[in-house]
Structures are given as C-alpha cells and as structure tokens.
Design a protein around this motif. Structure first.
Motif, PDB file in Angstrom:
ATOM      1  N   VAL A 202       0.851  -1.197   0.000  1.00 32.96           N
ATOM      2  CA  VAL A 202       0.000   0.000   0.000  1.00 32.96           C
ATOM      3  C   VAL A 202       0.882   1.241   0.000  1.00 32.96           C
ATOM      4  O   VAL A 202       0.669   2.182  -0.764  1.00 32.96           O
ATOM      5  N   GLU A 203       1.877   1.217   0.870  1.00 31.40           N
ATOM      6  CA  GLU A 203       2.780   2.377   0.963  1.00 31.40           C
ATOM      7  C   GLU A 203       3.571   2.577  -0.321  1.00 31.40           C
ATOM      8  O   GLU A 203       3.671   3.682  -0.832  1.00 31.40           O
ATOM      9  N   ALA A 204       4.107   1.466  -0.844  1.00 32.19           N
ATOM     10  CA  ALA A 204       4.942   1.562  -2.044  1.00 32.19           C
ATOM     11  C   ALA A 204       4.159   2.090  -3.231  1.00 32.19           C
ATOM     12  O   ALA A 204       4.676   2.814  -4.070  1.00 32.19           O
ATOM     13  N   ASN A 205       2.870   1.745  -3.284  1.00 31.45           N
ATOM     14  CA  ASN A 205       2.061   2.186  -4.429  1.00 31.45           C
ATOM     15  C   ASN A 205       1.253   3.440  -4.137  1.00 31.45           C
ATOM     16  O   ASN A 205       0.452   3.865  -4.969  1.00 31.45           O
ATOM     17  N   SER A 206       1.466   4.008  -2.939  1.00 31.13           N
ATOM     18  CA  SER A 206       0.734   5.210  -2.513  1.00 31.13           C
ATOM     19  C   SER A 206      -0.772   5.067  -2.722  1.00 31.13           C
ATOM     20  O   SER A 206      -1.425   5.908  -3.325  1.00 31.13           O
ATOM     21  N   ILE A 207      -1.303   3.951  -2.261  1.00 34.10           N
ATOM     22  CA  ILE A 207      -2.741   3.707  -2.438  1.00 34.10           C
ATOM     23  C   ILE A 207      -3.489   4.114  -1.173  1.00 34.10           C
ATOM     24  O   ILE A 207      -3.024   3.861  -0.063  1.00 34.10           O
ATOM     25  N   VAL A 208      -4.624   4.758  -1.367  1.00 39.32           N
ATOM     26  CA  VAL A 208      -5.451   5.139  -0.221  1.00 39.32           C
ATOM     27  C   VAL A 208      -6.586   4.134  -0.123  1.00 39.32           C
ATOM     28  O   VAL A 208      -7.408   4.016  -1.021  1.00 39.32           O
TER      29      VAL A 208
END
Lengths: 47, 193
Positions: free
Chosen positions: B184-190
């Motif tokens: 999630v962090e690596a792909n900057s997903i909310v």
C-alpha cells in the motif's frame, strides 16, 4: 438564448464579510489584552 | 498618487499598538479571503463565521508576538482560514447538526444503509486494488489471508485445511498483513472510503 445563470443570489453576489463582522473584529482587537507572567501568556478581554 | 503601505509595515504598526493597521489589513484582504472561504464552504453564513474566527486568530497571534515575519501575511491568513475550514468539516462530519431552516431536508435524516453511488464506486475501486495486491503476496500467505478474510475461517480450520500448525497460519497471516501494508505504501494507495 437559454438562461444559464443561476438565480440564487447566494451564489452570484460579490462575497465580502459584513461591516458588522469587521466592526466586531475591531472591537475584539481593541479589547484583547495579552499579559505575560513567569513566561506564560494570558489573554483577557476588557469590554 | 496613492501610496499603499505594505502588509508587513501594517503588521509592524499593529504589533506596536496601532489599531488602525488591523482595520486596513482586514479591509484590504476582505474580499479575497471571503471569496477563498466561500469557494470551500459554499455558504455565506458559514463563510462569515470562518472569516471572523480567522481574523480573531490573526489578532491573537499578532498580539502575542507569535507571528513569523519571514512569511507573507496573506498566505499565512489563508492557511489559517483553510485549517479552520478543515476543522469545520471534521466537526460537522462527526456531529451532524439538524436545524429547522427553510433548507431543512427530511431526506438528509432518512437514509438507508446502502452506499451512495460515489461511495459504491470507491468501494469497488478499493476492493479491486486490494485484490491486485493480494495476488502479489507469496502463495502461502495469500492462501491464509483468503481463508481468513474472504471465507471467514478460524485459524484452527485454516490449520486443518492447509496442514500447517495454528502458529504457522498465524505467522503467515501476520506477514501477509505486513506485506500488504508495504505494498500500500509503495504504491501510494489510499484504502479508505
């Protein structure tokens, strides 16, 4: 031509804070006193 | 020729006790600030309230001598207003108020549990993003996570089905979640609705 402008005055009138609001702020400013004691700041309103 | 005194000069005069300086500052930026707040909240009364709160904060900060002169006055004031707008929406979402104005709408009180169209779209997007990320996990972690979350199986049942101990199943679940967070962090997903 079709009327495309809104009739809602709330959306069209130039928005500016009311003179009463400005007056309140000026009175607030005049009445607000900050006093310092032992490195602490205290607010007081002297109306 | 009219010479306009700079904001920074007016701020200085105000700090030194000249009350007329704050009047000049308020009047100078009245229209711009009001327009800015109104563009965010879309309500005149509320705009007026936030405008007032903004300048009360400005006045307090200046009188306390806490104003940082390095920055420009107007962007600073706008930032305060912006934060107050955010505060308002946070408070409003937590404690919705029902008033009896003309604009009172009974349908705002009556609702069903279903998500509206926008939230449904967001939910679908989140579900699909999540599925894609689960597919990135190592197979053993994927298996445990799917059994636990999608099939609602207990760790005992997972252990029986996969032939590993409960502790191993727990460990795989834990790593699955850790890895998902990393993805999630690596792909900057909310992932919030």
């Amino acid at each position: 031509m079709e009327k495309i402008y809104t009739e809602d005055k709330n959306k069209t009138a130039l928005v500016k804070a009311k003179p009463e609001t400005i007056q309140f702020l000026l009175s607030y400013s005049k009445s607000l006193k900050i006093t310092e004691a032992n490195g602490l700041q205290f607010e007081s309103n002297l109306n | 020729m009219v010479v306009q005194i700079e904001d920074s000069q007016l701020v200085k005069q105000y700090i030194q006790g000249d009350e007329r300086a704050i009047e000049a500052l308020i009047n100078r930026h009245n229209s711009r600030l009001t327009g800015f707040i109104y563009s965010k909240v879309g309500d005149r009364e509320l705009t007026e309230d936030i405008f007032q709160d903004t300048f009360m904060k400005v006045i307090r900060t200046l009188k306390k001598g806490a104003y940082n002169e390095e920055g420009k006055f107007l962007p600073w004031v706008m930032r305060i207003a912006h934060n107050l707008v955010i505060d308002h929406f946070r408070k409003h979402n937590r404690m919705p108020m029902y008033n009896s104005k003309e604009s009172y709408n009974i349908f705002s009180l009556l609702g069903d549990d279903k998500l509206n169209a926008e939230k449904q779209l967001i939910k679908e997007q989140i579900d699909s993003d999540l599925l894609k990320m689960i597919k990135e996990l190592p197979e053993d972690q994927q298996e445990v996570l799917e059994m636990r979350i999608y099939k609602d199986m207990s760790f005992k049942e997972i252990s029986d089905n996969t032939g590993v101990s409960i502790n191993t199943a727990l460990g795989r679940m834990r790593y699955a979640l850790i890895n998902l967070r990393k993805l999630v962090e690596a792909n900057s997903i909310v992932l919030t609705n």
